[in-house]
Write a protein that holds these residues in place. Structure first.
Motif, PDB file in Angstrom:
ATOM      1  N   LEU A 142       0.809  -1.222   0.000  1.00 33.70           N
ATOM      2  CA  LEU A 142       0.000   0.000   0.000  1.00 33.70           C
ATOM      3  C   LEU A 142       0.842   1.272   0.000  1.00 33.70           C
ATOM      4  O   LEU A 142       0.318   2.358  -0.262  1.00 33.70           O
ATOM      5  CB  LEU A 142      -0.936   0.006   1.206  1.00 33.70           C
ATOM      6  CG  LEU A 142      -2.051  -1.031   1.201  1.00 33.70           C
ATOM      7  CD1 LEU A 142      -2.904  -0.888   2.453  1.00 33.70           C
ATOM      8  CD2 LEU A 142      -2.917  -0.901  -0.048  1.00 33.70           C
ATOM      9  N   GLN A 143       2.134   1.156   0.284  1.00 31.91           N
ATOM     10  CA  GLN A 143       2.988   2.342   0.296  1.00 31.91           C
ATOM     11  C   GLN A 143       3.495   2.707  -1.098  1.00 31.91           C
ATOM     12  O   GLN A 143       4.292   3.636  -1.247  1.00 31.91           O
ATOM     13  CB  GLN A 143       4.167   2.120   1.243  1.00 31.91           C
ATOM     14  CG  GLN A 143       3.742   1.921   2.700  1.00 31.91           C
ATOM     15  CD  GLN A 143       4.909   1.609   3.603  1.00 31.91           C
ATOM     16  OE1 GLN A 143       6.076   1.772   3.241  1.00 31.91           O
ATOM     17  NE2 GLN A 143       4.613   1.144   4.813  1.00 31.91           N
ATOM     18  N   GLN A 144       3.074   1.997  -2.131  1.00 29.84           N
ATOM     19  CA  GLN A 144       3.500   2.250  -3.492  1.00 29.84           C
ATOM     20  C   GLN A 144       2.351   1.914  -4.431  1.00 29.84           C
ATOM     21  O   GLN A 144       1.313   1.413  -4.015  1.00 29.84           O
ATOM     22  CB  GLN A 144       4.747   1.428  -3.821  1.00 29.84           C
ATOM     23  CG  GLN A 144       4.574  -0.079  -3.601  1.00 29.84           C
ATOM     24  CD  GLN A 144       3.920  -0.796  -4.754  1.00 29.84           C
ATOM     25  OE1 GLN A 144       4.424  -0.779  -5.870  1.00 29.84           O
ATOM     26  NE2 GLN A 144       2.784  -1.444  -4.508  1.00 29.84           N
ATOM     27  N   SER A 145       2.535   2.207  -5.710  1.00 34.29           N
ATOM     28  CA  SER A 145       1.510   1.871  -6.695  1.00 34.29           C
ATOM     29  C   SER A 145       2.182   1.266  -7.919  1.00 34.29           C
ATOM     30  O   SER A 145       3.087   0.447  -7.783  1.00 34.29           O
ATOM     31  CB  SER A 145       0.661   3.099  -7.035  1.00 34.29           C
ATOM     32  OG  SER A 145      -0.504   2.715  -7.730  1.00 34.29           O
ATOM     33  N   SER A 146       1.800   1.695  -9.115  1.00 34.38           N
ATOM     34  CA  SER A 146       2.330   1.059 -10.322  1.00 34.38           C
ATOM     35  C   SER A 146       3.727   1.577 -10.659  1.00 34.38           C
ATOM     36  O   SER A 146       4.176   2.619 -10.158  1.00 34.38           O
ATOM     37  CB  SER A 146       1.402   1.326 -11.503  1.00 34.38           C
ATOM     38  OG  SER A 146       1.493   2.674 -11.919  1.00 34.38           O
ATOM     39  N   LEU A 147       4.404   0.863 -11.528  1.00 30.93           N
ATOM     40  CA  LEU A 147       5.702   1.295 -12.026  1.00 30.93           C
ATOM     41  C   LEU A 147       5.613   2.686 -12.646  1.00 30.93           C
ATOM     42  O   LEU A 147       6.512   3.525 -12.486  1.00 30.93           O
ATOM     43  CB  LEU A 147       6.206   0.286 -13.063  1.00 30.93           C
ATOM     44  CG  LEU A 147       7.500   0.604 -13.797  1.00 30.93           C
ATOM     45  CD1 LEU A 147       8.671   0.640 -12.823  1.00 30.93           C
ATOM     46  CD2 LEU A 147       7.753  -0.419 -14.893  1.00 30.93           C
ATOM     47  N   ALA A 148       4.514   2.961 -13.349  1.00 24.01           N
ATOM     48  CA  ALA A 148       4.339   4.258 -14.011  1.00 24.01           C
ATOM     49  C   ALA A 148       4.339   5.421 -13.027  1.00 24.01           C
ATOM     50  O   ALA A 148       4.669   6.556 -13.399  1.00 24.01           O
ATOM     51  CB  ALA A 148       3.036   4.262 -14.814  1.00 24.01           C
ATOM     52  N   ASP A 149       3.991   5.156 -11.770  1.00 25.83           N
ATOM     53  CA  ASP A 149       3.956   6.223 -10.774  1.00 25.83           C
ATOM     54  C   ASP A 149       5.335   6.651 -10.310  1.00 25.83           C
ATOM     55  O   ASP A 149       5.455   7.634  -9.577  1.00 25.83           O
ATOM     56  CB  ASP A 149       3.097   5.790  -9.585  1.00 25.83           C
ATOM     57  CG  ASP A 149       1.617   5.794  -9.928  1.00 25.83           C
ATOM     58  OD1 ASP A 149       1.014   6.874  -9.899  1.00 25.83           O
ATOM     59  OD2 ASP A 149       1.085   4.725 -10.282  1.00 25.83           O
ATOM     60  N   GLU A 150       6.368   5.935 -10.738  1.00 27.24           N
ATOM     61  CA  GLU A 150       7.738   6.333 -10.411  1.00 27.24           C
ATOM     62  C   GLU A 150       8.353   7.207 -11.497  1.00 27.24           C
ATOM     63  O   GLU A 150       9.491   7.665 -11.364  1.00 27.24           O
ATOM     64  CB  GLU A 150       8.605   5.093 -10.180  1.00 27.24           C
ATOM     65  CG  GLU A 150       8.136   4.211  -9.034  1.00 27.24           C
ATOM     66  CD  GLU A 150       7.899   5.002  -7.757  1.00 27.24           C
ATOM     67  OE1 GLU A 150       8.822   5.728  -7.336  1.00 27.24           O
ATOM     68  OE2 GLU A 150       6.792   4.912  -7.189  1.00 27.24           O
ATOM     69  N   ALA A 151       7.635   7.449 -12.591  1.00 27.30           N
ATOM     70  CA  ALA A 151       8.170   8.247 -13.690  1.00 27.30           C
ATOM     71  C   ALA A 151       8.206   9.735 -13.330  1.00 27.30           C
ATOM     72  O   ALA A 151       7.274  10.263 -12.728  1.00 27.30           O
ATOM     73  CB  ALA A 151       7.331   8.036 -14.947  1.00 27.30           C
ATOM     74  N   LEU A 152       9.285  10.375 -13.721  1.00 26.84           N
ATOM     75  CA  LEU A 152       9.422  11.831 -13.575  1.00 26.84           C
ATOM     76  C   LEU A 152       9.298  12.537 -14.923  1.00 26.84           C
ATOM     77  O   LEU A 152       8.835  13.662 -15.000  1.00 26.84           O
ATOM     78  CB  LEU A 152      10.785  12.177 -12.957  1.00 26.84           C
ATOM     79  CG  LEU A 152      11.031  11.700 -11.527  1.00 26.84           C
ATOM     80  CD1 LEU A 152      12.476  11.963 -11.119  1.00 26.84           C
ATOM     81  CD2 LEU A 152      10.073  12.384 -10.564  1.00 26.84           C
ATOM     82  N   ARG A 153       9.755  11.875 -15.979  1.00 22.35           N
ATOM     83  CA  ARG A 153       9.685  12.448 -17.324  1.00 22.35           C
ATOM     84  C   ARG A 153       9.498  11.309 -18.319  1.00 22.35           C
ATOM     85  O   ARG A 153      10.105  10.242 -18.176  1.00 22.35           O
ATOM     86  CB  ARG A 153      10.948  13.237 -17.655  1.00 22.35           C
ATOM     87  CG  ARG A 153      10.966  13.855 -19.050  1.00 22.35           C
ATOM     88  CD  ARG A 153      12.217  14.687 -19.307  1.00 22.35           C
ATOM     89  NE  ARG A 153      12.280  15.828 -18.390  1.00 22.35           N
ATOM     90  CZ  ARG A 153      13.203  15.972 -17.430  1.00 22.35           C
ATOM     91  NH1 ARG A 153      14.131  15.044 -17.275  1.00 22.35           N
ATOM     92  NH2 ARG A 153      13.182  17.028 -16.643  1.00 22.35           N
ATOM     93  N   ILE A 154       8.649  11.539 -19.307  1.00 23.03           N
ATOM     94  CA  ILE A 154       8.372  10.545 -20.343  1.00 23.03           C
ATOM     95  C   ILE A 154       8.599  11.216 -21.695  1.00 23.03           C
ATOM     96  O   ILE A 154       7.947  12.210 -22.024  1.00 23.03           O
ATOM     97  CB  ILE A 154       6.932  10.020 -20.236  1.00 23.03           C
ATOM     98  CG1 ILE A 154       6.716   9.327 -18.875  1.00 23.03           C
ATOM     99  CG2 ILE A 154       6.616   9.055 -21.378  1.00 23.03           C
ATOM    100  CD1 ILE A 154       5.268   9.037 -18.552  1.00 23.03           C
ATOM    101  N   ARG A 155       9.515  10.688 -22.459  1.00 21.49           N
ATOM    102  CA  ARG A 155       9.853  11.237 -23.784  1.00 21.49           C
ATOM    103  C   ARG A 155       9.136  10.411 -24.841  1.00 21.49           C
ATOM    104  O   ARG A 155       9.197   9.172 -24.815  1.00 21.49           O
ATOM    105  CB  ARG A 155      11.361  11.189 -23.993  1.00 21.49           C
ATOM    106  CG  ARG A 155      11.863  11.837 -25.292  1.00 21.49           C
ATOM    107  CD  ARG A 155      13.382  11.843 -25.280  1.00 21.49           C
ATOM    108  NE  ARG A 155      13.972  12.305 -26.514  1.00 21.49           N
ATOM    109  CZ  ARG A 155      14.276  13.567 -26.788  1.00 21.49           C
ATOM    110  NH1 ARG A 155      14.009  14.509 -25.882  1.00 21.49           N
ATOM    111  NH2 ARG A 155      14.839  13.906 -27.935  1.00 21.49           N
ATOM    112  N   MET A 156       8.453  11.075 -25.770  1.00 17.31           N
ATOM    113  CA  MET A 156       7.568  10.383 -26.698  1.00 17.31           C
ATOM    114  C   MET A 156       7.694  10.969 -28.102  1.00 17.31           C
ATOM    115  O   MET A 156       7.790  12.188 -28.278  1.00 17.31           O
ATOM    116  CB  MET A 156       6.117  10.524 -26.200  1.00 17.31           C
ATOM    117  CG  MET A 156       5.091   9.700 -26.927  1.00 17.31           C
ATOM    118  SD  MET A 156       3.406   9.971 -26.241  1.00 17.31           S
ATOM    119  CE  MET A 156       3.570   9.269 -24.588  1.00 17.31           C
ATOM    120  N   VAL A 157       7.702  10.090 -29.107  1.00 13.86           N
ATOM    121  CA  VAL A 157       7.612  10.502 -30.509  1.00 13.86           C
ATOM    122  C   VAL A 157       6.139  10.439 -30.910  1.00 13.86           C
ATOM    123  O   VAL A 157       5.488   9.406 -30.735  1.00 13.86           O
ATOM    124  CB  VAL A 157       8.455   9.601 -31.422  1.00 13.86           C
ATOM    125  CG1 VAL A 157       8.261   9.994 -32.896  1.00 13.86           C
ATOM    126  CG2 VAL A 157       9.933   9.693 -31.050  1.00 13.86           C
TER     127      VAL A 157
END
Length: 460
Positions: A142-157
């Motif tokens: 419960l002290q964490q969630s998905s891997l995506a919630d650890e992202a700070l920046r997402i670079r996308m084409v």
């Protein structure tokens, strides 16, 4: 019950190496042909490829997802982005990886840096970083969630070949965290990191009589908790982990950072239940003798003992075996009542149990399309393994169908990267930001190039 081929496809067991057909990893769906696959060497080549084409595009990744997520038409493109992999940059509190970096490489690199992610890992580490994020992959605690919630920046084409970076705090960042591949092609992700820590995992078997009270308590008392519910025998196998003591950390370092077992002889209290479960699995899969990897997922519970190790050694222990895997997340606050309903439903129907129910809880997610969006969540996981001939247990599939119905009625949201019946869900009712995501998709990809039949069915 007859098998629903749309939901539960049979597996092809003999795919010739020279065959031009490209299959997903489980070999239960053709996603296109090998001739359709392009492998850009870098981000600039990817941009140019998108500028020079007008067709629809999907990224194959590790191909672990159901085939419908990846499939494209015969004139469309499949992208292998394995060149966009590896560590790009790091500082005291973050790391940036190429989007196609396998999670096992991410975890190994972090460990060598004496760092770790704040999220608990999923069980399978051969996924790519971007693929795991895009489908809402999660661990437990419960002290964490998905891997995506650890992202700070997402670079996308984007579809026109242009670049966009989504930074935490941006209005659209929560949409970019879990995208199903529908907004653009992620090329790099910056993740926040924490100091490397060691955990001790306590393993035990207990009756499921008080599961309604026990499951919330385990998750309140321990930062990491996972449970397997052997419903036939009314038994639980539980892993509860906390940070290791100084003495336990010392033993771990003296053991060259390999997992330390706390007893020479393990607890055998679950062995009879394991034998019964293995017998069911052997019958369902028509595999004689000890069989393959799928049986190791159960035999690891035999003669169990407490262990000390890092978070990846303890919880990233999955064995990739072709299977139909259904996982539904329900509101944590409703979970005790839902467990009681499952017990009543089981007592009334006595369904055939192919594998124990897997229970993992997480904290709320900020990602618009995460099954844990805005709510602490309990995930109920169910597995039916393929037989050697590519068939599936009809009794096992009947159980999956019926239990999904029950959990949908309780506000369940399915794990995107697993199997589910999309016709059972009214998406905008269970995802508050559904229409905002659809609008952003139309803005970023007006020609719907990152779509296929699966994506169009969801959003259009």
């Amino acid at each position: 019950m007859s098998r629903d081929a749309r939901l539960y496809p049979l597996r092809q067991t003999h795919v010739e190496p020279q065959d031009d057909a490209l299959w997903n990893w489980a070999q239960n769906a053709q996603v296109g042909s090998r001739q359709q696959v392009k492998r850009p060497a870098n981000e600039a080549e990817l941009q140019q490829l998108l500028r020079q084409s007008q067709c629809q595009v999907r990224v194959v990744g590790s191909k672990l997802s159901p085939g419908r997520m990846l499939h494209v038409g015969e004139n469309d493109l499949l992208l292998d982005l394995s060149a966009l992999s590896g560590l790009i940059a790091s500082d005291e509190n973050s790391v940036t990886f190429g989007a196609s970096t396998p999670l096992q490489q991410v975890y190994r690199t972090l460990t060598e840096m004496d760092r770790m992610l704040g999220s608990s890992p999923g069980v399978i580490a051969v996924q790519t970083l971007a693929g795991a994020m895009a489908t809402g992959t999660h661990g437990q605690g419960l002290q964490q969630s998905s891997l995506a919630d650890e992202a700070l920046r997402i670079r996308m084409v984007l579809a026109d070949g242009s670049l966009r970076e989504f930074d935490r705090g941006d209005d659209d960042f929560a949409a970019a965290q879990v995208t199903l591949g529908a907004l653009g092609i992620i090329t790099a992700v910056t993740l926040r990191t924490e100091p490397f820590r060691i955990f001790t995992c306590h393993k035990f078997a207990v009756s499921a009589d008080n599961l309604e009270q026990d499951l919330p308590r385990w998750n309140d008392e321990y930062p990491l908790s996972k449970a397997w519910w052997f419903v036939d025998d009314n038994l639980m196998h539980v892993w509860n982990a906390h940070e290791a003591s100084d003495a336990e950390c010392q033993r771990y370092e003296q053991n060259h950072r390999q997992v330390v077992e706390h007893a020479n002889t393990g607890d055998d209290s679950l062995n009879d239940t394991i034998d019964q479960t293995l017998a069911h699995m052997h019958r369902d899969t028509q595999i004689h003798g000890k069989g393959g990897k799928q049986f190791r997922t159960v035999t690891r519970f035999r003669d169990f003992t407490d262990v000390t190790g890092d978070i990846y050694q303890l919880f990233c222990r999955g064995i990739a075996v072709p299977q139909i895997n259904v996982e539904i997340g329900v509101p944590l606050e409703n979970t005790p009542a839902i467990i009681s309903k499952v017990k009543s439903w089981y007592a009334e129907n006595r369904p055939h149990m192919h594998y124990p129910i897997i229970l993992r809880c997480t904290g709320a997610s900020s990602a618009w399309l995460s099954p844990s969006y805005q709510r602490p969540t309990c995930y109920f996981g169910f597995v039916v393994y393929y037989a050697d001939d590519g068939s599936l247990s009809q009794d096992g599939l009947h159980f999956l169908t019926e239990i999904e119905k029950l959990l949908v009625e309780e506000g369940g949201r399915p794990h995107w990267g697993k199997y589910y019946d999309d016709q059972r869900y009214t998406w905008r009712e269970i995802y508050p930001k559904w229409d905002e995501f659809r609008a952003l998709r139309r803005q970023l990809d007006p020609q719907l190039r990152f779509s296929n039949d699966y994506i169009n069915t969801l959003f259009d």
